[in-house]
Design a protein around this motif. Structure first.
Motif, short mmCIF file in Angstrom:
data_model
loop_
_atom_site.label_atom_id
_atom_site.label_comp_id
_atom_site.label_asym_id
_atom_site.label_seq_id
_atom_site.Cartn_x
_atom_site.Cartn_y
_atom_site.Cartn_z
N TYR A 263 1.95 -3.18 -6.66
CA TYR A 263 0.90 -3.86 -5.91
C TYR A 263 1.04 -3.54 -4.42
O TYR A 263 2.13 -3.59 -3.84
CB TYR A 263 0.97 -5.37 -6.11
CG TYR A 263 -0.07 -6.13 -5.30
CD1 TYR A 263 -1.42 -6.06 -5.61
CD2 TYR A 263 0.32 -6.92 -4.21
CE1 TYR A 263 -2.36 -6.76 -4.86
CE2 TYR A 263 -0.61 -7.62 -3.47
CZ TYR A 263 -1.96 -7.53 -3.80
OH TYR A 263 -2.89 -8.22 -3.05
N ASP A 264 -0.10 -3.16 -3.78
CA ASP A 264 -0.13 -2.80 -2.37
C ASP A 264 -0.66 -3.99 -1.58
O ASP A 264 -1.84 -4.34 -1.68
CB ASP A 264 -1.03 -1.57 -2.16
CG ASP A 264 -1.06 -1.10 -0.72
OD1 ASP A 264 -0.35 -1.69 0.11
OD2 ASP A 264 -1.80 -0.15 -0.42
N THR A 265 0.22 -4.64 -0.82
CA THR A 265 -0.18 -5.84 -0.09
C THR A 265 -1.27 -5.55 0.94
O THR A 265 -2.02 -6.45 1.32
CB THR A 265 1.03 -6.44 0.62
OG1 THR A 265 1.61 -5.46 1.48
CG2 THR A 265 2.07 -6.90 -0.39
N ARG A 266 -1.37 -4.31 1.40
CA ARG A 266 -2.38 -3.97 2.40
C ARG A 266 -3.77 -3.84 1.80
O ARG A 266 -4.76 -3.75 2.53
CB ARG A 266 -2.01 -2.65 3.09
CG ARG A 266 -0.69 -2.69 3.86
CD ARG A 266 -0.29 -1.29 4.30
NE ARG A 266 -0.13 -0.41 3.13
CZ ARG A 266 -0.02 0.90 3.20
NH1 ARG A 266 -0.06 1.50 4.37
NH2 ARG A 266 0.14 1.63 2.11
N ALA A 267 -3.87 -3.79 0.47
CA ALA A 267 -5.15 -3.56 -0.18
C ALA A 267 -5.71 -4.81 -0.84
O ALA A 267 -6.64 -4.72 -1.65
CB ALA A 267 -5.02 -2.45 -1.21
N ASP B 27 -12.88 -4.78 -6.48
CA ASP B 27 -12.31 -3.43 -6.57
C ASP B 27 -10.89 -3.54 -7.10
O ASP B 27 -10.04 -4.19 -6.47
CB ASP B 27 -12.31 -2.79 -5.18
CG ASP B 27 -11.94 -1.30 -5.24
OD1 ASP B 27 -11.32 -0.89 -6.22
OD2 ASP B 27 -12.29 -0.59 -4.28
N PRO B 28 -10.57 -2.93 -8.27
CA PRO B 28 -9.24 -3.07 -8.85
C PRO B 28 -8.18 -2.15 -8.24
O PRO B 28 -7.02 -2.20 -8.64
CB PRO B 28 -9.47 -2.72 -10.32
CG PRO B 28 -10.59 -1.72 -10.27
CD PRO B 28 -11.48 -2.15 -9.14
N ARG B 29 -8.55 -1.30 -7.29
CA ARG B 29 -7.61 -0.31 -6.77
C ARG B 29 -6.71 -0.95 -5.70
O ARG B 29 -6.90 -0.75 -4.51
CB ARG B 29 -8.35 0.88 -6.21
CG ARG B 29 -9.16 1.65 -7.26
CD ARG B 29 -10.06 2.68 -6.63
NE ARG B 29 -11.01 2.04 -5.71
CZ ARG B 29 -11.61 2.69 -4.71
NH1 ARG B 29 -11.36 3.95 -4.49
NH2 ARG B 29 -12.46 2.05 -3.93
N VAL B 30 -5.75 -1.73 -6.18
CA VAL B 30 -4.87 -2.45 -5.26
C VAL B 30 -3.41 -2.08 -5.49
O VAL B 30 -2.51 -2.85 -5.15
CB VAL B 30 -5.07 -3.97 -5.41
CG1 VAL B 30 -6.44 -4.37 -4.93
CG2 VAL B 30 -4.84 -4.39 -6.87
N CYS B 31 -3.17 -0.93 -6.08
CA CYS B 31 -1.80 -0.52 -6.38
C CYS B 31 -1.45 0.76 -5.63
O CYS B 31 -2.32 1.46 -5.11
CB CYS B 31 -1.61 -0.31 -7.88
SG CYS B 31 -1.87 -1.81 -8.85
N GLU B 32 -0.15 1.04 -5.59
CA GLU B 32 0.33 2.27 -4.97
C GLU B 32 1.47 2.82 -5.81
O GLU B 32 2.08 2.10 -6.60
CB GLU B 32 0.80 2.01 -3.54
CG GLU B 32 1.99 1.07 -3.44
CD GLU B 32 2.42 0.81 -2.01
OE1 GLU B 32 1.69 1.21 -1.09
OE2 GLU B 32 3.47 0.19 -1.81
N THR B 33 1.73 4.11 -5.62
CA THR B 33 2.81 4.76 -6.36
C THR B 33 3.50 5.74 -5.44
O THR B 33 2.87 6.31 -4.54
CB THR B 33 2.25 5.48 -7.60
OG1 THR B 33 3.33 6.01 -8.36
CG2 THR B 33 1.35 6.62 -7.20
N PRO B 34 4.81 5.96 -5.61
CA PRO B 34 5.52 6.92 -4.76
C PRO B 34 4.95 8.33 -4.93
O PRO B 34 4.53 8.73 -6.02
CB PRO B 34 6.97 6.85 -5.26
CG PRO B 34 7.07 5.52 -5.93
CD PRO B 34 5.73 5.25 -6.53
N THR B 35 4.94 9.08 -3.83
CA THR B 35 4.47 10.46 -3.86
C THR B 35 5.65 11.39 -4.12
O THR B 35 6.65 11.32 -3.40
CB THR B 35 3.81 10.84 -2.52
OG1 THR B 35 2.73 9.94 -2.29
CG2 THR B 35 3.30 12.26 -2.55
#
Length: 871
Positions: free
Chosen positions: A669-673, A681-689
């Motif tokens: 979960y991305d707290t900034r989103a 908008d369900p795009r509230v996650c992040e993943t390591p690059t």
């Protein structure tokens, strides 16, 4: 591959984003920089010029960096607004304008356009450089005023122009210290711009007036043997003839004098090697002008007077039958026009033209042959005549009446002589505040000098640092060290060994164009005693025209450099083809997905709102133009982009260290989103690059709708600068950029990722706008374009956020998997207050930054950086 996809790779579509490489190289910044280094490396210290490549001149021109000078000069085709744009960002006092027109291959034995263009432009620049250094513009203008009736100024003016062109090029070509490259470049330019009988088409004939024949014969003898004079006098060749029998009789009576004038003028040379100011060259220039005036007074004026004044009544200024100097200008009793047959000749010059810039259009940039005060102003009332005609040197100039001329030498005070009137200028061509074009030019020169003096201290051209290095040969002939051409990439040692003509001796010339300007010991000399007797130009070097092979060998350096420049200017066709193919694949996949959904009975939804083109054939592509914006405009963009890039680079470094990709539906979960949840908008996650390194693909969308004309300054001006600077800054940091705009209700692909921003600079900075605001269609096209990339996607709209359909825009924003940000241009709004539509769209953008005044483009760099980072 589908039929649509296969058509994508057609040459016609690829050519849309592939400019004419020859045209681009001729106008490129690289070509201008090389010409700049070439000229500046040969000019005396303290004289600074700016080379501008432009279609506004037919050949080349040297002018003050002043709007009035550019507009009033016959050498340019510029309106005042265009002149102001051309001068934008230019700090130098003087301009060297060089044409971007192609070198006509049909006139030279070459089949390589790149090589011909390179040699042509450098040949033209070399010609102008020689005039800067060797022609005494102001003293000649003063001499013309003093010794020639004003109504005949134009005639003598033209003769002096031809003689000076021939003399400076003759000395350059025959000088021992010039490379073959210098000679062949001048020869090539002469071929291109010299009129010959072969230029006439089948069945065409040219009929020359007396004055056409005079200027043609002098050009043939002094500048370049076109063969026109021979055909003119050949009774069996009717391609070129006379307007009338009287014109022929008059011309035959003066032909020998013209030949002797050319021979004498070419034998007068400036010869002081130690004089880096070229004062002795200019003394020779004045002496050549005197020789022209002698021929005019004794031989040509009587013929011209018989045509202009058939009744014998004087029309001269300042008294009957006298010029401004009080000399008798009436027909000579023993002159060639005492016969009735000579009366009524034509003195119009319509069938021939001067191929180069008029030397009287040149500003006096280097010191003339007069004493200089410590402040650099010219104060001596007359040239040092002993330097010209004393016992130390002899010239072929007729000394008859010479003492009288010297006693009446014109005043050359405080640089004012450049403003002498040129009576040939029509009143309606003159700026209202000046009495003639010459006065306008002189005033512009003074303004340029004042601006140059105000800009800071400059090195005195006569200072020791301006002296020319020399070596002494066994026969005690002073010769400059040859400047051998070196390729791009030459070592610093090789460059350091290159002799600088006019700068400090330890400074290399920053250019691969290295021909020298010739000097010899002494003051003014005739042809060396061990040379054949002087004759018409090229008489001593009569030889067969160079073959294409010989031309190619002589211009090998031009060919290599032009190829390197072309490689830098070329668009990567393979990359463009690959990108267009990928774009076609995206459309095909989307279309196939829509058909599958229909078969299942479900809503399509694959394209969001369905806004934007549905097939590649629907995409409107903006062709890459061959034109470039004025250099000052694009350099301003690059300067602004550099400032943006500095801030952005720091932000990107931090962002890449985080090594995450946000805007996903799975992962951490991305707290900034969290704000996305408020709009479903369900795009509230992040993943390591992987590799903790991000790569970015940026699509910029530019609004060109009618509402962008509003604001102060107009919003379109702010928007185009913002897009251009963002694009260039991003490219400098390795970010791939595509650009889309919309105008007249159509969304267009302006720049694919594979094309650099500098290739589309004219389109980017164009401030045309009109029509509605199909922002949804533009975002839809941007979403499709970014799908061709595997890098981190981002879309930034540069708009006033007043779309034609706000609901359609909202749906596109919600459907986009790529973050969409807005740089909202609000120069027509109060600070802190956006238009209602812009405020309504704010929650749906990933980020929104507003620009309320143009200063924010430069001062609030955080707005740009914030749109590209932290997503």
């Amino acid at each position: 591959m589908s039929d649509t996809n296969s058509s994508v790779t057609s040459n016609a579509l690829i050519e849309t984003f592939t400019p004419d490489i020859h045209a681009r190289v001729r106008a490129s910044a690289g070509r201008a920089d090389r010409l700049q280094a070439f000229l500046q490396g040969h000019l005396p210290a303290g004289v600074e010029v700016k080379v501008v490549l432009t279609p506004a001149v037919q050949t080349a021109a040297v002018l003050p960096a002043d709007v009035d000078a550019l507009v009033s000069s016959d050498a340019t085709d510029l309106e005042r607004r265009q002149a102001a744009q051309l001068l934008d960002g230019i700090d130098e006092a003087f301009l060297v304008l060089v044409t971007t027109a192609p070198a006509p291959l049909e006139r030279v034995p070459l089949n390589d356009q790149l090589t011909a263009d390179h040699a042509h432009q450098f040949g033209l620049a070399f010609h102008e450089l020689l005039h800067i250094l060797k022609t005494a513009i102001a003293p000649i203008a003063a001499l013309l005023d003093a010794e020639v009736d004003p109504k005949y100024h134009q005639h003598v003016h033209e003769l002096i122009n031809i003689v000076e062109d021939g003399a400076i090029e003759h000395e350059a070509i025959h000088g021992a210290n010039f490379s073959e490259t210098a000679e062949i470049r001048l020869e090539l330019t002469r071929r291109i711009h010299s009129q010959t009988p072969d230029d006439l088409g089948d069945g065409q004939q040219a009929r020359l007036s007396f004055w056409d024949a005079v200027t043609t014969a002098l050009y043939d003898a002094a500048v370049y043997p076109t063969g026109t004079t021979e055909v003119l006098l050949d009774g069996d060749d009717d391609r070129v003839g006379f307007v009338s029998e009287a014109d022929e009789i008059a011309f035959r009576s003066v032909q020998d004098e013209l030949t002797q004038l050319a021979a004498d003028a070419l034998a007068i040379r400036g010869v002081d090697l130690d004089d880096a100011t070229h004062r002795h060259d200019k003394t020779a220039s004045v002496e050549r002008a005197r020789r022209v005036i002698d021929t005019w007074t004794s031989t040509l004026q009587p013929v011209v007077a018989s045509a202009v004044e058939p009744t014998g009544e004087s029309q001269s200024h300042g008294g009957a039958d006298s010029g401004t100097d009080g000399h008798d200008h009436s027909p000579q009793e023993d002159g060639p026009t005492s016969t009735p047959e000579a009366t009524g000749v034509s003195v119009d010059r319509e069938a021939t033209a001067d191929p180069y810039q008029d030397v009287f259009d040149h500003p006096a940039m280097t010191p003339d042959p007069a004493r200089e005060d410590t402040d650099g102003t010219v104060s001596s009332p007359e040239p040092d005549t002993e330097d010209v005609t004393g016992d130390t040197a002899s010239t072929p100039v007729d000394q008859k009446g010479d003492e009288q001329k010297r006693d009446q030498e014109p005043s050359i005070a405080d640089g004012d002589s450049a403003s002498r009137a040129d009576s040939s200028i029509e009143p309606d061509e003159e700026p209202a505040e000046h009495t003639s074009r010459s006065h306008a030019l002189a005033a512009a020169v003074e303004r340029a000098r004042e601006n140059r003096d105000d800009s800071g201290d400059r090195t005195d051209p006569s200072s020791p640092s301006a002296t020319i290095s020399e070596r002494v040969t066994p026969d005690d002939q002073s010769v400059q060290t040859p400047l051998d051409a070196f390729d791009v990439g030459a070592t610093a040692t090789e460059s350091a060994e290159t002799n600088n003509l006019s700068g400090p001796s330890n400074d290399p010339i920053p250019s691969g164009e290295d021909e020298q300007i010739e000097h010899r010991d002494g003051d003014v000399e005739t042809a060396a005693t061990n040379e054949p007797e002087p004759g018409p130009a090229h008489e001593r070097v009569e030889r067969a025209a160079p073959s294409p092979t010989e031309y190619g060998q002589a211009l090998e350096h031009d060919r290599e450099v032009a190829k390197q420049e072309a490689a830098r200017e070329e668009v990567n066709r393979e990359a463009v083809e690959r990108e267009l193919r990928d774009l076609g694949d995206v459309f095909d996949r989307r279309h196939q997905g829509d058909e599958n959904h229909r078969e299942d009975g479900t809503e399509t939804g694959a394209g969001g709102n369905g806004a934007g083109p549905e097939r590649l054939d629907d995409v409107v592509f903006v062709p890459v133009t061959d034109d470039l914006v004025p250099p000052g405009q694009w350099s301003g963009v690059e300067d602004g982009a550099a400032r943006v890039a500095q801030v952005l680079e720091k932000e990107l470094a931090l962002e890449r260290q985080r090594g995450t990709r946000s805007g996903l539906t799975a992962g951490r979960y991305d707290t900034r989103a969290g704000h996305r949840l408020a709009i479903g908008d369900p795009r509230v996650c992040e993943t390591p690059t992987p590799g903790r390194e991000k790569r970015y693909a940026l699509v910029l969308v530019l609004d060109r709708s009618e509402s962008m004309r509003n604001g102060s300054p107009p919003k379109i001006e702010v928007a185009t600068q913002a897009v251009a600077r963002l694009a260039v800054a991003a490219e400098e940091l390795g970010i791939r950029v595509a650009i889309i705009d919309f105008i007249d209700g159509q969304a267009r692909l302006v720049k694919p990722f594979a094309v650099e921003s500098r290739h589309v600079q004219t389109t980017l900075l164009d401030t045309d706008c009109g029509g509605g605001t199909p922002l949804a269609e533009a975002i839809g096209l941007a979403r499709t374009v970014v799908e061709t990339q595997r890098d981190e996607p981002l879309i930034i709209t540069v708009t006033d956020d007043r779309p034609s359909d706000i609901e359609a825009v909202t749906r596109e924003l919600q459907a986009s998997y790529a973050p969409v940000c807005s740089l909202t241009i609000a120069t027509d709004c109060d600070h802190g207050t956006l238009a209602p539509d812009a405020s309504a769209l704010a929650p749906y953008y990933e980020r929104q930054a507003a620009v309320y005044d143009v200063d924010a483009i430069d001062d609030r760099l955080d707005q740009f950086a914030s749109l590209l980072t932290g997503l």
